[in-house]
Scaffold this motif. Structure first.
Motif, PDB file in Angstrom:
ATOM      1  N   CYS A  93      -3.393   7.865   0.095  1.00 41.45           N
ATOM      2  CA  CYS A  93      -2.922   6.378   0.031  1.00 41.45           C
ATOM      3  C   CYS A  93      -1.623   5.996   0.115  1.00 41.45           C
ATOM      4  O   CYS A  93      -1.091   5.165   0.783  1.00 41.45           O
ATOM      5  N   ARG A 140      -7.237   3.926  -1.246  1.00 40.90           N
ATOM      6  CA  ARG A 140      -8.003   5.086  -1.654  1.00 40.90           C
ATOM      7  C   ARG A 140      -9.582   4.849  -1.574  1.00 40.90           C
ATOM      8  O   ARG A 140     -10.470   5.635  -1.561  1.00 40.90           O
ATOM      9  N   THR A 141     -10.105   3.441  -1.469  1.00 39.62           N
ATOM     10  CA  THR A 141     -11.188   3.217  -0.809  1.00 39.62           C
ATOM     11  C   THR A 141     -11.886   3.768   0.492  1.00 39.62           C
ATOM     12  O   THR A 141     -12.853   3.947   0.946  1.00 39.62           O
ATOM     13  N   ASN A 194      -2.450   1.188  -3.616  1.00 39.23           N
ATOM     14  CA  ASN A 194      -3.035   2.491  -3.557  1.00 39.23           C
ATOM     15  C   ASN A 194      -4.508   2.495  -3.956  1.00 39.23           C
ATOM     16  O   ASN A 194      -5.231   3.296  -3.138  1.00 39.23           O
ATOM     17  N   GLU A 195      -4.948   1.710  -4.666  1.00 40.60           N
ATOM     18  CA  GLU A 195      -6.628   1.541  -5.043  1.00 40.60           C
ATOM     19  C   GLU A 195      -7.263   1.183  -3.807  1.00 40.60           C
ATOM     20  O   GLU A 195      -8.276   1.614  -3.511  1.00 40.60           O
ATOM     21  N   PRO A 211      -0.010   0.100  -7.580  1.00 48.59           N
ATOM     22  CA  PRO A 211      -1.115   0.479  -7.788  1.00 48.59           C
ATOM     23  C   PRO A 211      -2.608   0.014  -7.240  1.00 48.59           C
ATOM     24  O   PRO A 211      -3.393   0.401  -6.821  1.00 48.59           O
ATOM     25  N   GLN A 212      -2.362  -1.504  -6.809  1.00 46.44           N
ATOM     26  CA  GLN A 212      -3.434  -2.309  -6.058  1.00 46.44           C
ATOM     27  C   GLN A 212      -3.424  -1.875  -4.827  1.00 46.44           C
ATOM     28  O   GLN A 212      -4.760  -1.858  -4.267  1.00 46.44           O
TER      29      GLN A 212
END
Length: 102
Positions: free
Chosen positions: A73, A67-68, A63-64, A60-61
């Protein structure tokens, strides 16, 4: 003296390092390049700017962070793994930026 009219040859193994700013608009990636060499340049840039060395990330990190710059992602994450710029544990629980240089 003979002059060559052919352009200088670049190494096929390593494309010249080019600026990737033309791939972004307003800080966002406009599209993932289809050409492998150009995509590799983008991936190196993303790895260097989004993932500091010596830090461990969860999926998840990762992906986050990705996504920026772009909504897809999972494609970017997959490309980073297959290019060797990010490494993933066998169980897929943690990711790290590779310490090898291209």
């Amino acid at each position: 003296m003979s002059q060559s009219t052919e352009p200088p040859q670049q190494s096929a193994a390593r494309p010249a390092r080019r600026d990737v700013s033309d791939l972004f608009s307003g800080g966002r990636l406009t599209a993932i390049p289809r050409k492998a060499a150009r995509r590799e340049q983008l991936l190196v840039h993303l790895a260097e700017t989004l993932f500091p060395v010596e830090r461990t990330y969860t999926e998840p990190q990762v992906n986050e962070a990705l996504r920026t710059v772009h909504e897809d992602c999972s494609a970017l994450r997959r490309y980073l793994i297959t290019s060797g710029l990010l490494t993933r544990t066998r169980d897929g629980r943690s990711y790290r930026r590779s310490t090898t240089t291209l």
